[in-house]
Write an enzyme that holds these catalytic residues in place. Structure first.
Site, short mmCIF file in Angstrom:
data_model
loop_
_atom_site.label_atom_id
_atom_site.label_comp_id
_atom_site.label_asym_id
_atom_site.label_seq_id
_atom_site.Cartn_x
_atom_site.Cartn_y
_atom_site.Cartn_z
N TYR A 236 27.67 8.90 -54.96
CA TYR A 236 28.40 8.53 -53.75
C TYR A 236 29.87 8.30 -54.06
O TYR A 236 30.76 8.83 -53.37
CB TYR A 236 27.79 7.28 -53.13
CG TYR A 236 28.65 6.61 -52.09
CD1 TYR A 236 28.88 7.21 -50.86
CD2 TYR A 236 29.25 5.38 -52.34
CE1 TYR A 236 29.68 6.61 -49.90
CE2 TYR A 236 30.05 4.77 -51.39
CZ TYR A 236 30.26 5.39 -50.17
OH TYR A 236 31.06 4.79 -49.24
N LYS B 75 33.09 10.50 -52.67
CA LYS B 75 34.14 9.86 -51.87
C LYS B 75 35.51 10.05 -52.52
O LYS B 75 36.52 10.25 -51.82
CB LYS B 75 33.84 8.37 -51.69
CG LYS B 75 32.66 8.06 -50.78
CD LYS B 75 32.93 8.48 -49.33
CE LYS B 75 33.88 7.54 -48.62
NZ LYS B 75 34.03 7.90 -47.18
#
Length: 375
Positions: free
Chosen positions: A157, A161
């Site tokens: 994640y 990002k």
């Protein structure tokens, strides 16, 4: 500068931050139109917004962020995009290809749609996890955008990002189809709390199962600075106003900003206690399992996850990087955002805590009603 008369697109508009941002804009700005782009549109929310704020048109674009045609239609005639949509996963439940597809490819396609449809301003919602902490748990106390740090991002994640944030910032100054230039900025909020935060509800449920005693997952010394969702929404609006202002556009465009507020530095576990204590919750003095032992158990579970992956999708409830994040002092200042685009918190810690606790009281009543019904 006001956004009066603008047409604005909000991705993830029915999500935790997206909803607060839309409500804030409808309250503070007289926009021509707000377009809600989300994979899961909440009909009751849309009906409420459309009925309550008649001066601003609220329209719906339901679908996947990777749908190029949907993005082009949503961006046509718009002047501003808030990109809050993303997949969040810190437990390894989501395949990397899906995370990359939504968080990176979706951002790239949205930027391309902006260029094709002459959308001149783009505000990207990044994450504190783009900064770290690194697997060593090196601390940062009251850091800023220039604080040196060796970050080796373990979460898929976090990596996606970061890649999406870089795409956004590299797009600063891109020429639009009509010859104008795109202005972009990225905001990195701390851990966001407030009404609608599913993580806080999850900790509350764990506490209920533990006899109304919250589990301690982080030591008291691991101070972080959570940020209230209303203040994050306010920072997005302030950044957008700056991007739309010819006087400040070049100063803010192409930059990343940390977003915090005046919530007192506190560990994640003690923060959960701060908002749940008024509802009768206690908290463990010490974790049930010492952190070194817990770290080793996480290692074993991660090995099991790797071995089982060809046959079974198994996601441990905790992993070493998450444990490191929970145990690392990691706090940042919002002073650059204050200097560059005038951000100061709209809500005090006392207001934010009360609003959050009041919402949790409603959620607690629902949990107890479900338990009584099950019995």
């Amino acid at each position: 500068m006001s956004l009066k008369g603008d047409v604005c697109v909000v991705t993830g508009a029915c999500g935790f931050l997206g909803e607060h941002l839309v409500r804030l804009m409808l309250t503070e700005e007289n926009l021509e139109e707000i377009r809600l782009l989300d994979r899961n549109i909440r009909t009751e929310l849309v009906q409420e917004l459309q009925g309550k704020y008649s001066e601003t048109r609220v329209t719906v674009f339901e679908g996947d962020i990777r749908d190029a045609d949907l993005l082009r239609r949503a961006c046509q005639g718009a002047s501003l995009v808030f990109h809050t949509a993303s997949l969040i996963d810190v437990l390894g439940k989501v395949e990397y290809s899906e995370l990359h597809g939504v968080n990176v490819k979706g951002t790239q396609m949205l930027l391309e749609a902006c260029i094709q449809e002459n959308v001149s301003s783009f505000v990207y919602t990044s994450s504190i996890e783009v900064a770290g902490p690194n697997p060593r748990g090196d601390p940062i106390v009251n850091g800023d955008e220039q604080t040196p740090y060796s970050a080796c991002l373990k979460f898929a994640y976090s990596r996606t990002k970061k890649e999406a944030e870089e795409l956004c910032l590299r797009s600063q100054g891109e020429r639009l189809r009509d010859g104008a230039r795109l202005a972009t900025c990225a905001l990195r909020p701390m851990y966001i709390f407030g009404a609608g935060c599913r993580f806080t509800v999850g900790h509350m449920r764990d506490g209920i199962r533990n006899g109304n005693v919250l589990l301690r997952a982080s030591p008291r010394r691991a101070l972080v600075n959570p940020v209230y969702v209303g203040n994050v929404a306010h920072a997005h609006l302030q950044a957008a106003r700056a991007l739309r202002d010819p006087q400040r556009r070049s100063k803010v465009g192409g930059n990343m900003y940390y977003v915090a507020d005046d919530t007192p530095p506190i560990s994640y576990s003690d923060f959960n206690h701060a908002v749940l204590a008024p509802l009768g919750f206690g908290i463990q003095e010490k974790p049930s399992v010492p952190f070194p032992v817990l770290y080793f158990l996480c290692f074993l579970m991660e090995m099991m996850q790797t071995l089982l992956r060809p046959f079974l999708q198994f996601a441990p409830p905790l992993n070493r990087q998450l444990l490191t994040m929970l145990g690392t002092p990691f706090s940042f200042s919002y002073q650059k955002a204050k200097r560059d685009f005038g951000y100061t918190p709209k809500y005090t810690w006392e207001e934010a805590r009360k609003t959050t606790t009041d919402w949790l009281a409603v959620m607690l009543a629902k949990e107890r009603a479900k338990k009584r019904k099950a019995e």
